[in-house]
Design a protein around this motif. Structure first.
Motif, mmCIF file in Angstrom:
data_model
loop_
_atom_site.group_PDB
_atom_site.id
_atom_site.type_symbol
_atom_site.label_atom_id
_atom_site.label_comp_id
_atom_site.label_asym_id
_atom_site.label_seq_id
_atom_site.Cartn_x
_atom_site.Cartn_y
_atom_site.Cartn_z
ATOM 1 N N THR A 39 1.194 57.296 -108.730
ATOM 2 C CA THR A 39 2.138 57.150 -107.621
ATOM 3 C C THR A 39 2.994 58.414 -107.540
ATOM 4 O OG1 THR A 39 3.916 56.185 -108.950
ATOM 5 C CG2 THR A 39 2.239 54.666 -108.083
ATOM 6 N N LEU A 40 3.894 58.448 -106.572
ATOM 7 C CA LEU A 40 4.780 59.605 -106.439
ATOM 8 C C LEU A 40 5.668 59.803 -107.675
ATOM 9 C CD1 LEU A 40 5.873 59.358 -102.686
ATOM 10 C CD2 LEU A 40 4.218 60.938 -103.713
ATOM 11 N N ALA A 41 5.843 58.735 -108.450
ATOM 12 C CA ALA A 41 6.632 58.854 -109.683
ATOM 13 C C ALA A 41 5.945 59.732 -110.718
ATOM 14 C CB ALA A 41 6.891 57.469 -110.272
ATOM 15 N N ASP A 42 4.662 60.034 -110.507
ATOM 16 C CA ASP A 42 3.909 60.867 -111.453
ATOM 17 C C ASP A 42 3.796 62.316 -110.995
ATOM 18 O OD1 ASP A 42 3.129 58.663 -113.264
ATOM 19 O OD2 ASP A 42 2.002 57.957 -111.522
ATOM 20 N N VAL A 43 4.308 62.625 -109.802
ATOM 21 C CA VAL A 43 4.160 63.978 -109.253
ATOM 22 C C VAL A 43 4.890 65.008 -110.108
ATOM 23 C CG1 VAL A 43 4.792 65.445 -107.285
ATOM 24 C CG2 VAL A 43 3.669 63.265 -106.895
ATOM 25 N N TRP A 44 5.922 64.588 -110.834
ATOM 26 C CA TRP A 44 6.669 65.532 -111.667
ATOM 27 C C TRP A 44 5.745 66.307 -112.610
ATOM 28 C CZ3 TRP A 44 6.465 65.341 -116.940
ATOM 29 C CH2 TRP A 44 5.986 64.155 -117.513
ATOM 30 N N GLN A 45 4.649 65.673 -113.018
ATOM 31 C CA GLN A 45 3.715 66.328 -113.939
ATOM 32 C C GLN A 45 3.030 67.536 -113.299
ATOM 33 O OE1 GLN A 45 1.148 63.491 -116.177
ATOM 34 N NE2 GLN A 45 2.148 61.905 -114.977
ATOM 35 N N LEU A 46 2.989 67.574 -111.969
ATOM 36 C CA LEU A 46 2.208 68.577 -111.251
ATOM 37 C C LEU A 46 3.062 69.612 -110.537
ATOM 38 C CD1 LEU A 46 -0.240 66.011 -109.582
ATOM 39 C CD2 LEU A 46 -0.626 67.294 -111.708
ATOM 40 N N ARG A 47 4.379 69.431 -110.535
ATOM 41 C CA ARG A 47 5.243 70.254 -109.691
ATOM 42 C C ARG A 47 5.187 71.739 -110.033
ATOM 43 N NH1 ARG A 47 8.584 67.975 -106.127
ATOM 44 N NH2 ARG A 47 8.883 65.710 -106.219
ATOM 45 N N ASP A 48 5.177 72.090 -111.308
ATOM 46 C CA ASP A 48 5.224 73.516 -111.642
ATOM 47 C C ASP A 48 3.845 74.149 -111.734
ATOM 48 O OD1 ASP A 48 4.261 72.509 -114.019
ATOM 49 O OD2 ASP A 48 5.957 73.155 -115.251
ATOM 50 N N GLY A 49 2.786 73.360 -111.544
ATOM 51 C CA GLY A 49 1.441 73.917 -111.519
ATOM 52 C C GLY A 49 0.869 74.298 -112.861
ATOM 53 N N THR A 50 1.576 74.023 -113.949
ATOM 54 C CA THR A 50 1.078 74.405 -115.268
ATOM 55 C C THR A 50 0.143 73.357 -115.861
ATOM 56 O OG1 THR A 50 3.007 73.426 -116.383
ATOM 57 C CG2 THR A 50 3.166 75.745 -115.745
ATOM 58 N N ASP A 62 -7.862 79.740 -114.913
ATOM 59 C CA ASP A 62 -7.205 78.956 -115.962
ATOM 60 C C ASP A 62 -6.487 79.880 -116.937
ATOM 61 O OD1 ASP A 62 -8.119 76.613 -114.872
ATOM 62 O OD2 ASP A 62 -9.687 76.256 -116.373
ATOM 63 N N ALA A 63 -7.171 80.959 -117.345
ATOM 64 C CA ALA A 63 -6.583 81.888 -118.312
ATOM 65 C C ALA A 63 -5.483 82.729 -117.678
ATOM 66 C CB ALA A 63 -7.676 82.784 -118.893
ATOM 67 N N GLU A 64 -5.741 83.241 -116.470
ATOM 68 C CA GLU A 64 -4.786 84.142 -115.826
ATOM 69 C C GLU A 64 -3.488 83.432 -115.444
ATOM 70 O OE1 GLU A 64 -3.644 87.903 -114.829
ATOM 71 O OE2 GLU A 64 -5.572 87.324 -115.693
ATOM 72 N N THR A 65 -3.606 82.235 -114.874
ATOM 73 C CA THR A 65 -2.392 81.508 -114.488
ATOM 74 C C THR A 65 -1.615 81.042 -115.719
ATOM 75 O OG1 THR A 65 -3.664 79.446 -114.246
ATOM 76 C CG2 THR A 65 -3.309 80.766 -112.258
ATOM 77 N N ALA A 66 -2.318 80.714 -116.807
ATOM 78 C CA ALA A 66 -1.626 80.336 -118.044
ATOM 79 C C ALA A 66 -0.809 81.515 -118.578
ATOM 80 C CB ALA A 66 -2.631 79.869 -119.085
ATOM 81 N N HIS A 67 -1.372 82.733 -118.472
ATOM 82 C CA HIS A 67 -0.655 83.933 -118.901
ATOM 83 C C HIS A 67 0.602 84.146 -118.048
ATOM 84 C CE1 HIS A 67 0.054 87.934 -120.445
ATOM 85 N NE2 HIS A 67 -0.083 88.473 -119.243
#
Length: 427
Positions: A48-59, A175-180
């Motif tokens: 649900t929208l209550a789980d979006v916090w996990q995705l907000r910063d894109g990490t 995956d590697a570049e964005t993690a860096h």
């Protein structure tokens, strides 16, 4: 046209096709809350929208835990379906444009679009393509109360389609570049935090030194009156330059006035000018679910906006000669805040308040009226130096985020050849 939405797709080396050509598109639903039996023995993870916090910063790529679950009975009596592990999700209502991958078989609420990838589309590649498209998707969202991307627009979304092995190379590279990049951004964020802590520590030391020499005095000695604001029904959107708006609690944050934090007063509602905020007004937060957000004060600087005091804020009127900047500065310091907390009413998780009579009893360091402005200017200098450094660090974080988006869009369209690109060379 989707190219109007995301013009950067025109630069793709590969053909762009609707996502629905390569993945089974779906969505979710909410079982009726009017049937308590639908919400018993809940075992199915439900995003649900209550789980979006996990995705907000894109990490984070994968959602493995959900705040809520639904039952088999609720599933059977609703339009919700269980999507298989690896399904890609996109939030399309309220919190628009956040995407991730299901880490297990899960259902979703109607606030999400889903794609279960077929054999010619890698979920990780689709995820990176959607994240590149996130700013464009937010522009696509419509609605006055809750922004929404409607399903017909979802169905039009297109992505580039390289060969599956190329998709895998691109996804591995990103995956590697964005993690860096994310690690660098996290370090900058920590620096911002440390600069803020150092400034707060310096100011706290000045306040303690002042109190040790002159002692403490009740704030009521300098208070002429305390006024609570207005509570009209407003639109949660930003007002134009000439439109009237009501301040949010967040307009007074960390001792800084943020006039852009407001709600638009409907044009048919006549503004009550008794609550018009003027430059130099001393404002204080009245209540919140967190004690650190209660009793925070700042001096208003409207920059010509027509802003009204809300019922979530107080306006403190001081006796002539008393400095609003001095009072705001000491109220923000940790020695005064620790004393202030003893006066707050309520418990964490509920609304914690400071009543007008409580504010009068707040203790601040004693200082002669003639010396207050000079002391406040010195503290403002310390805070201004810290804020300038913090803004510089925050700008570097913004630049890293811009670079992140640029790398992702270049990779998914083939403008950047990931087979020859060096890892970590794009920051």
């Amino acid at each position: 046209m989707i190219l109007d939405l995301a013009p950067w797709l025109e630069n793709s080396r590969w053909q762009t096709v609707p996502i629905s050509f390569l993945a089974r598109q779906g969505t979710g639903h909410t079982p009726s809350r009017q049937h308590p039996e639908y919400w018993e023995n809940c075992t199915i993870p439900w995003i649900t929208l209550a789980d979006v916090w996990q995705l907000r910063d894109g990490t984070r790529h994968t959602v493995t835990e959900t705040k809520e679950k639904i039952s088999l009975l609720g599933l059977a009596h609703s339009a919700a379906v269980v999507h298989p592990k690896g399904t890609v999700i996109l939030s399309r209502t309220a919190s628009v444009g956040f995407s991730g991958i299901m880490g297990a078989d899960m259902a979703t609420s109607q606030d999400f679009a889903t794609w279960t990838c077929g054999p010619k589309l890698l979920p990780r590649f689709l995820l990176h393509a959607l994240r590149a498209m996130a700013p464009d998707l937010k522009r696509l969202a419509a609605g006055s109360t809750h922004k929404t991307i409607y399903m017909p627009d979802i169905e039009r979304l297109r992505i580039p389609v390289p060969a599956l092995e190329e998709q895998r190379r691109i996804a591995d590279f990103l995956d590697a570049e964005t993690a860096h990049i994310d690690r660098l951004s996290a370090l900058r964020s920590k620096q911002v935090e440390l600069v803020g802590e150092r400034a707060s520590s310096l100011i706290a030391g000045r306040v303690e030194e002042l109190a040790s020499v002159n002692g403490w005095i009740r704030l009521k000695r300098g208070l002429r009156s305390i006024e609570q604001g207005w509570s009209p029904q407003c639109h949660d959107i930003e007002a134009g330059v000439d439109e009237c708006a009501v301040l949010k609690t967040s307009a007074v944050s960390s001792g800084v006035f943020r006039g852009e934090q407001h709600k638009l007063l409907p044009p048919e509602l006549e503004p009550d000018l008794r609550y018009l905020v003027r430059d130099g007004d001393l404002l204080m937060t009245r209540g919140s679910g967190s004690p650190r957000l209660v009793g925070v004060a700042a001096v208003a600087d409207t920059k010509g906006r027509k802003l009204l005091l809300s019922d979530l804020l107080y306006r403190l009127r001081l006796h002539p000669g008393w400095s609003s900047t001095f009072v705001a500065s000491v109220l923000a310091s940790s020695p005064v805040r620790s004393r202030m907390r003893l006066l707050m009413r309520g418990q964490s998780g509920q609304t914690i308040k400071l009543r007008a009579e409580d504010i009068r009893e707040i203790s601040i360091p004693r200082l002669a009226v003639d010396d207050q402005s000079g002391w406040a200017k010195e503290v403002d200098r310390v805070r201004a130096e810290a804020n300038a450094l913090m803004r510089s660090l925050e700008r570097s974080i913004e630049l890293l985020e811009e670079r992140r988006r640029a790398v992702v869009t270049a990779a998914v369209t083939g403008e950047l050849d990931v087979t020859t690109a060096g890892r970590g060379s794009f920051v």
